[in-house]
Design a protein around this motif. Structure first.
Motif, PDB file in Angstrom:
ATOM      1  N   ILE A  62       0.838  -1.206   0.000  1.00  0.00           N
ATOM      2  CA  ILE A  62       0.000   0.000   0.000  1.00  0.00           C
ATOM      3  C   ILE A  62       0.869   1.251   0.000  1.00  0.00           C
ATOM      4  N   GLU A  63       1.926   1.201   0.829  1.00  0.00           N
ATOM      5  CA  GLU A  63       2.825   2.358   0.892  1.00  0.00           C
ATOM      6  C   GLU A  63       3.548   2.560  -0.444  1.00  0.00           C
ATOM      7  N   LYS A  64       4.014   1.438  -1.028  1.00  0.00           N
ATOM      8  CA  LYS A  64       4.722   1.530  -2.305  1.00  0.00           C
ATOM      9  C   LYS A  64       3.784   1.978  -3.416  1.00  0.00           C
ATOM     10  N   ASP A  65       2.575   1.422  -3.423  1.00  0.00           N
ATOM     11  CA  ASP A  65       1.600   1.800  -4.443  1.00  0.00           C
ATOM     12  C   ASP A  65       1.243   3.282  -4.343  1.00  0.00           C
ATOM     13  N   SER A  66       1.102   3.759  -3.120  1.00  0.00           N
ATOM     14  CA  SER A  66       0.787   5.179  -2.921  1.00  0.00           C
ATOM     15  C   SER A  66       1.915   6.054  -3.452  1.00  0.00           C
ATOM     16  N   LEU A  67       3.148   5.651  -3.159  1.00  0.00           N
ATOM     17  CA  LEU A  67       4.298   6.413  -3.634  1.00  0.00           C
ATOM     18  C   LEU A  67       4.352   6.421  -5.158  1.00  0.00           C
ATOM     19  N   HIS A  95       2.126  13.033 -10.719  1.00  0.00           N
ATOM     20  CA  HIS A  95       2.695  14.372 -10.707  1.00  0.00           C
ATOM     21  C   HIS A  95       4.017  14.501 -11.462  1.00  0.00           C
ATOM     22  N   THR A  96       4.519  13.418 -12.082  1.00  0.00           N
ATOM     23  CA  THR A  96       5.766  13.541 -12.846  1.00  0.00           C
ATOM     24  C   THR A  96       5.561  14.482 -14.029  1.00  0.00           C
ATOM     25  N   PRO A  97       6.564  15.307 -14.379  1.00  0.00           N
ATOM     26  CA  PRO A  97       6.401  16.252 -15.488  1.00  0.00           C
ATOM     27  C   PRO A  97       6.351  15.583 -16.862  1.00  0.00           C
ATOM     28  N   ASP A  98       6.757  14.326 -16.951  1.00  0.00           N
ATOM     29  CA  ASP A  98       6.714  13.609 -18.228  1.00  0.00           C
ATOM     30  C   ASP A  98       5.342  12.978 -18.425  1.00  0.00           C
ATOM     31  N   ALA A  99       4.840  13.054 -19.657  1.00  0.00           N
ATOM     32  CA  ALA A  99       3.534  12.468 -19.976  1.00  0.00           C
ATOM     33  C   ALA A  99       3.650  10.951 -20.050  1.00  0.00           C
TER      34      ALA A  99
END
Length: 652
Positions: free
Chosen positions: A268-273, A280-284
């Motif tokens: 869950i923690e990894k999936d959330s990250l 939110h990454t600037p790459d599409a």
């Protein structure tokens, strides 16, 4: 001992399931995509290696070379995907004895299978319980204890409640076997006392008079089973085994639940990250099916295509990009290589303005058991602009370099040619001038020396003078040829073309060399055409040309042989062929012999000559717009062929 497991993956969901299940049973798992697998990996250090479908056979063969097939798992694709099944069959043929896990297996089935595989090792230890046996009858106590010890079960004996509590101290009691009735109480009391110290302890009672009330109380206190005396040894061991297996399963399940909870929390923690990074990454970033339908896209992708996430999900990547880009992606998807990834330049058209150049990095993924693709788009507009400027500058620079290189190369070639010609000319001239001059001076000195001593005979003097005359003629011929070539090079050689009968010129040339022919008893036969051939030519040059060719033929022909001169008219050309039966010319020198100062390798050892005769011949023929060539005869000797046009250009 912690088991080390290696999973070689190709972006499949099944591989991730196997990783989680292995971690739940306490294994140390390393999951690596096959494209980044190092060649020098020590595969033999792993207790088990799992190979997912889609891993190339070449890479799988490296694993099999170091790991036995009993320690190899194969992760199969879905049955519906015929293409992946065909590829997986090659993998299965490589490791025919490997255990295969299919996607339709339940997690419980996979866990059981994994446990059985991992317990095949020689270091697996069977875990047995520690038993507290309580009975007040010594004979029965000894008999039951011997049965348990015979089964390698650690057994502690006692004959009363007090001695049972005392004997249990210092031991981790797993099972209690007790007579229901004891002198100082009941077996239930022993069990209640032990559970206060050993909560996981289980109980098995035996009695000769079971009654309903006692049984209900035993069950209420957690007693697992009650045996009726007399006790059968096999029945006892079966009950102990069943009771212990139940306890082991319970303990194992508790451990699994704890690990599962830890794993779920970590996932869950990894999936959330990952979700935060993805969103939110600037790459599409976009996920789409093989037919182009968009599965999902991140915020940067929505911003790039100027569409909301919901609008993108009803689009196709092939309609979002221009036609050329769509065709390029379709071709790449249809012919994915073994790495299951590719990159290509694409173009995003925009309304009311220039489009956006993009670079897409595509990777094949397993999306809920179906093949899909993930792509990361990078806007390279600024890079394209810089690239165009660099290419323009590169082309300009290359053009300048080519032009300058061409100039330098030409100048270098001219200089080398001039230097080579000068060196060649000086070398040849020094040799050709020195030889006859040395002969003239030597024989003149011999004659003068003999005359001063008064010892010379007329025959000797005649011989010396003859040699001096021969060398002088050779020197004169060389100088004349040099002067002729020099005049031809600067265009000042006399050239007076007039209509002449070629038959007569040839006859005159044959007469000029007839003396040499008579000395060697060589017959020169002229074969003229039926009618005279009249051409515009310089009679003096044609005569000198034929004398040179006939002189060479006589020089290199054997005595008593024959030379033919054939004149024919073919296709508006007068063709003269001088055919001898001499030593011939090597095939690779037939063109080279017309070069200045060059002689055939068969004739340049002691045969005399300057190497200028045939060079002059070519110049004379060129003045008449004709051609000259040398050919070897099939039966030996050489043919010199000269072509003159009958209706050539007007010479002025």
């Amino acid at each position: 001992m912690v088991r080390k497991i290696l999973i070689v993956d190709s972006s499949s969901v099944l591989a991730m399931r196997i990783k989680v299940l292995l971690e739940l049973i306490g294994c140390e798992v390393e999951l690596i995509h096959f494209s980044i697998l190092k060649e020098r990996t020590a595969f033999s250090s792993y207790d088990l290696v799992a190979v997912a479908h889609g891993v190339p056979v070449a890479i799988a063969s490296l694993l099999v070379a170091e790991v036995s097939s009993e320690h190899v798992l194969l992760l199969a694709p879905k049955v519906e995907n015929s293409e992946q099944l065909s590829s997986f069959s090659e993998l299965n043929r490589l490791v025919p004895n490997a255990i295969v896990i299919y996607p339709f297996f339940a997690n419980k089935e996979i866990s059981t299978l994994l446990e059985s595989v991992l317990e095949l090792g020689s270091d697996s230890v069977l875990q047995l319980p520690t038993v507290l046996l309580v009975d007040h009858i010594p004979e029965r106590l000894e008999k039951i204890a011997n049965s348990l010890l015979g089964a390698h079960i650690k057994t502690i004996t006692a004959n009363s409640i007090r001695s049972a509590v005392s004997q249990a101290q210092g031991h981790n009691i797993d099972l209690l076997l007790s007579d229901f009735s004891l002198p100082d109480g009941s077996g239930i009391e022993v069990f209640v006392t032990l559970k206060a110290h050993y909560p996981q302890c289980r109980c098995l009672l035996f009695t000769s008079k079971p009654n309903q009330v006692s049984m209900i109380e035993a069950i209420r206190q957690g007693v697992e089973d009650v045996l009726v005396k007399p006790i059968n040894e096999n029945m006892l061991l079966q009950s102990v085994h069943k009771l212990w297996q139940t306890e082991l399963l319970k303990r194992h399940n508790i451990e699994l639940v704890e690990r599962l909870q830890d794993t779920v929390d970590a996932l869950i923690e990894k999936d959330s990250l990952l979700r935060v990074i993805y969103k939110h990454t600037p790459d599409a970033i976009m996920l789409f099916e093989r037919n182009g339908e968009v599965i999902e896209a991140n915020d940067a992708c929505s911003k790039l295509f100027r569409l909301s996430a919901k609008e993108l999900q009803v689009c196709s990547i092939f309609t979002l990009l221009d036609g050329t880009s769509a065709a390029k992606i379709k071709e790449k998807v249809a012919t994915l290589n073994q790495n299951r990834q590719f990159s290509c330049d694409v173009y995003l058209p925009m309304e009311g303005g220039d489009g956006i150049p993009l670079v897409g990095s595509f990777n094949e993924i397993d999306h809920h058991g179906e093949i899909a693709l993930a792509v990361i788009f990078k806007n390279v507009t600024h890079l394209k602009h810089k690239e165009d400027l660099l290419l323009e500058a590169k082309d300009m620079l290359e053009e300048q370099v080519r032009a300058r290189t061409s100039q330098l190369e030409h100048a270098k070639n001219v200089a080398e040619a001039a230097n080579h010609s000068k060196s060649e000319f000086l070398a040849n001239m020094s040799h050709e001038l020195r030889t006859p001059m040395h002969s003239i001076l030597s024989f003149a000195r011999f004659g003068l020396d003999k005359l001063s001593k008064g010892e010379i005979a007329v025959e000797k003097l005649q011989k010396y003078l003859s040699r001096i005359e021969c060398s002088g003629e050779r020197l004169l011929s060389l100088l004349n040829n040099l002067l002729d070539l020099s005049k031809l090079d600067v265009g000042k050689f006399p050239f007076n073309p007039r209509p002449h009968n070629l038959n007569n010129i040839i006859k005159t040339s044959i007469d000029d060399v007839s003396g040499t022919a008579m000395e060697k008893e060589i017959n020169i036969r002229f074969l003229p055409p039926k009618s005279p051939l009249i051409i515009d030519c310089d009679e003096e040059q044609i005569n000198q040309l034929l004398r040179n060719i006939l002189g060479n033929a006589l020089k290199f022909s054997e005595p008593h042989s024959c030379i033919e001169v054939v004149l024919t008219n073919q296709q508006e050309q007068a063709i003269i062929e001088v055919i001898d039966s001499g030593i011939g010319i090597p095939d690779d020198e037939l063109e080279h012999v017309f070069t200045k100062f060059v002689q055939s390798s068969k004739t340049n050892n002691g045969a005399g000559g300057t190497g200028l005769g045939l060079a002059l011949c070519r110049e004379f023929v060129a003045l008449h717009d004709g051609e000259i060539s040398a050919h070897n005869n099939s039966l030996g000797g050489t043919t010199i062929r000269i072509n003159f046009p009958l209706e050539g250009k007007s010479f002025g």
